[in-house]
Enzyme design. Structure first.
Site, PDB file in Angstrom:
ATOM      1  N   SER A 227      45.907  42.010  49.826  1.00 38.93           N
ATOM      2  CA  SER A 227      44.861  42.778  50.494  1.00 38.93           C
ATOM      3  C   SER A 227      43.473  42.176  50.247  1.00 38.93           C
ATOM      4  O   SER A 227      43.210  41.069  50.686  1.00 38.93           O
ATOM      5  CB  SER A 227      44.939  44.241  50.101  1.00 38.93           C
ATOM      6  OG  SER A 227      44.282  45.037  51.062  1.00 38.93           O
ATOM      7  N   ASP A 453      51.930  48.015  58.559  1.00 37.53           N
ATOM      8  CA  ASP A 453      51.064  48.120  57.383  1.00 37.53           C
ATOM      9  C   ASP A 453      49.908  49.040  57.747  1.00 37.53           C
ATOM     10  O   ASP A 453      49.153  48.759  58.674  1.00 37.53           O
ATOM     11  CB  ASP A 453      50.538  46.736  57.012  1.00 37.53           C
ATOM     12  CG  ASP A 453      49.733  46.726  55.714  1.00 37.53           C
ATOM     13  OD1 ASP A 453      49.024  47.717  55.447  1.00 37.53           O
ATOM     14  OD2 ASP A 453      49.801  45.722  54.991  1.00 37.53           O
ATOM     15  N   HIS A 480      52.229  48.787  52.653  1.00 44.77           N
ATOM     16  CA  HIS A 480      51.094  47.885  52.468  1.00 44.77           C
ATOM     17  C   HIS A 480      51.448  46.840  51.432  1.00 44.77           C
ATOM     18  O   HIS A 480      51.569  47.148  50.250  1.00 44.77           O
ATOM     19  CB  HIS A 480      49.859  48.671  52.032  1.00 44.77           C
ATOM     20  CG  HIS A 480      48.654  47.803  51.825  1.00 44.77           C
ATOM     21  ND1 HIS A 480      48.245  46.862  52.745  1.00 44.77           N
ATOM     22  CD2 HIS A 480      47.777  47.718  50.790  1.00 44.77           C
ATOM     23  CE1 HIS A 480      47.168  46.250  52.299  1.00 44.77           C
ATOM     24  NE2 HIS A 480      46.867  46.742  51.112  1.00 44.77           N
TER      25      HIS A 480
END
Length: 511
Positions: A227, A453, A480
């Site tokens: 991320s 996601d 995620h």
């Protein structure tokens, strides 16, 4: 993304966020430095340092402190320290080097992430061949000084406050004043206050990462980022393309979207995942939102909107509307958490908010003893120097309107507009700007993107792979990030890339 990683990656926005209650929010787009480049010769005393490793509290790991300049343009000035953790490669005769990991944020602890990854079964192959290394970025965890904005009591009080739903002129004026007060506290309560705030962004984290690479004795960097960690990886690739061995980036931040556009895209991702949760829930006899998958959004709103004016007990605390939204959004990160979310809704119907508060606490980094990790303070400090500042109210209002259309399950109460305003009163200027990466000489990275996601939508990974001229690995799922979660297809491809440099075939998909 499983609950064990929350809140390692701040990625969900809550439209009722107050400026002094930093709610889950999107990773800021990858950035480029807008300031002069440090003189490598002047940095040799940092890049040439030897780390003084010692046993960590958990004897399975080594810990050290990396010394770096507070301001890279003042290498002879103040210094700060970066906390580092290492798990040595188990097969020393087959050791490749260091694998440096970052779990996301901004504000996630790389030290904690490396310790967790090194002990996990899916990472056994990597732990045999690499030293697993994590570092706490500036202001985070074991790094010093740590960024401090609010006390634990102030954070609790701020989460419980109802004033953030007031969008009258007086209400908005109060929120802007609160934003200024919050920023002032960050500067006043942190050592080197304003100077640290100026130099806390991704631009400087990347510089620290290169000093760490050199101090580890690695000629080139092998990096794993999740991320927001993909933003760090992208920025490192831009700054030091010739020093990259391999980059594996999972849950990509779109490199070309500004804050408003990334929010709109992200909300669509959360709505998609909430819809999938609704289908899963409706198939269960105990679904707290009912057996009609097409009506779960309305059922959810009917359940949580009364909290706007009447919070419910949650042990010795209360569940607010904002915390209900935060807890729900956090649970959408992984299907493993959906059963807890359903239990939380069932509990709320009985007049208790303990489970949803616990989910929100996990996201905020609130420990069982009431202490906060500080991840949200770092999030704001980094975002405000990393991203383009939106001060035009028309842009903000338009973005919120589009976000609510993209995510009707979040349409409840009066949306607070100050989430996008706090940076407009931040006490230091931005040090980076949004742009399209253009890199020569970079070894092809591996980008992993998940179809459903919620936090970093699939298209973001497609775009990043294109911009970095990398390989794209698609995972068909609703969570995620996925690498090292135990999916053999994904983990096998990632291991082959990190160890041997083998990229998966074009259009490879895992389920």
């Amino acid at each position: 993304m499983s609950l064990r990683r929350v809140p390692a990656t701040l990625a969900v926005v809550v439209l009722v966020a107050s400026c002094t209650t930093p709610q889950p929010a999107p990773p800021v787009p990858p950035t480029t430095s807008v300031s002069p480049t440090p003189d490598p010769k002047a940095l040799e005393k940092f890049t040439g340092q030897k780390l003084a490793w010692r046993a960590c509290e958990d004897k399975a790991f080594d810990c050290a402190k990396l010394t770096v300049p507070l301001d890279y343009l003042k290498p002879d000035g103040e210094t700060i320290s970066i906390g580092v953790l290492r798990h040595k490669a188990k097969k020393t005769d087959q050791r490749i080097g260091s694998l440096v990991v970052n779990p996301g944020g901004p504000g996630g602890s790389g030290v904690s992430a490396a310790a967790r990854i090194a002990k996990s079964r899916p990472a056994a192959t990597l732990a045999a061949r690499f030293d697993i290394v994590g570092f706490d970025p500036r202001g985070v965890g074991t790094s010093e000084p740590k960024l401090v904005c609010l006390t634990d009591a102030e954070r609790d009080a701020d989460r419980a406050e109802d004033s953030e739903s007031d969008t009258t002129p007086s209400g908005m004026a109060k929120q802007l004043a609160d934003a200024r007060a919050y920023a002032a506290k960050c500067a006043e309560r942190t050592k080197h206050g304003q100077e640290l705030l100026t130099n806390i962004g991704t631009r400087d984290v990347v510089r620290d990462l290169d000093v760490l690479r050199a101090a580890l004795g690695d000629e080139k960097l092998t990096y794993l980022g999740f991320s927001y960690g993909t933003q760090i990886g992208t920025a490192y690739a831009e700054a030091y393309p010739d020093k990259v061995r391999a980059l594996l980036l999972d849950g990509a931040v779109d490199p070309e979207l500004d804050t408003a556009e990334s929010l709109v895209m992200q909300m669509a991702g959360f709505q998609n995942t909430f819809t999938e949760f609704g289908k899963w829930c409706a198939a269960r006899a105990d679904c707290a939102l009912g057996r009609d998958a097409g009506a779960v959004t309305k059922a959810f709103q009917d359940l949580v909107q009364p909290l706007i004016t009447k919070p419910v007990p949650a042990g010795n605390r209360e569940l607010s509307f904002e915390d209900a939204i935060t807890g729900t959004s956090a649970a959408l990160y992984s299907q493993d958490a959906w059963k807890f979310l359903n239990e939380g809704f069932a509990e709320l119907k009985r007049g208790s908010g303990k489970t949803l508060v616990a989910l929100a606490d996990n996201y905020y980094g609130r420990e069982p003893d009431g202490r906060y990790t500080g991840i949200l303070d770092v999030y704001f400090a980094v975002r405000c120097v990393d991203s383009t500042r939106i001060t035009d109210r028309r842009v903000i209002d338009g973005a919120h309107e589009r976000m609510l259309r993209s995510a009707p399950f979040l349409d409840g109460g009066t949306p607070d507009m100050s989430e996008l305003d706090i940076c407009s009163v931040w006490p230091v200027p931005a040090t980076s700007e949004v742009h399209k990466p253009d890199i020569d000489g970079l070894p092809r990275p591996l980008i992993i993107s998940t179809t459903d996601d919620p936090a970093t939508p699939y298209a973001s990974g497609v775009n990043l792979a294109r911009d970095l001229k990398g390989a794209l690995l698609t995972f068909e799922g609703a969570q995620h990030t996925v690498f090292l979660d135990g999916n053999q297809c994904v983990d096998g491809a990632g291991n082959a890339y990190l160890i041997d440099g083998e990229l998966p075939a074009p259009d490879t998909r895992c389920t």
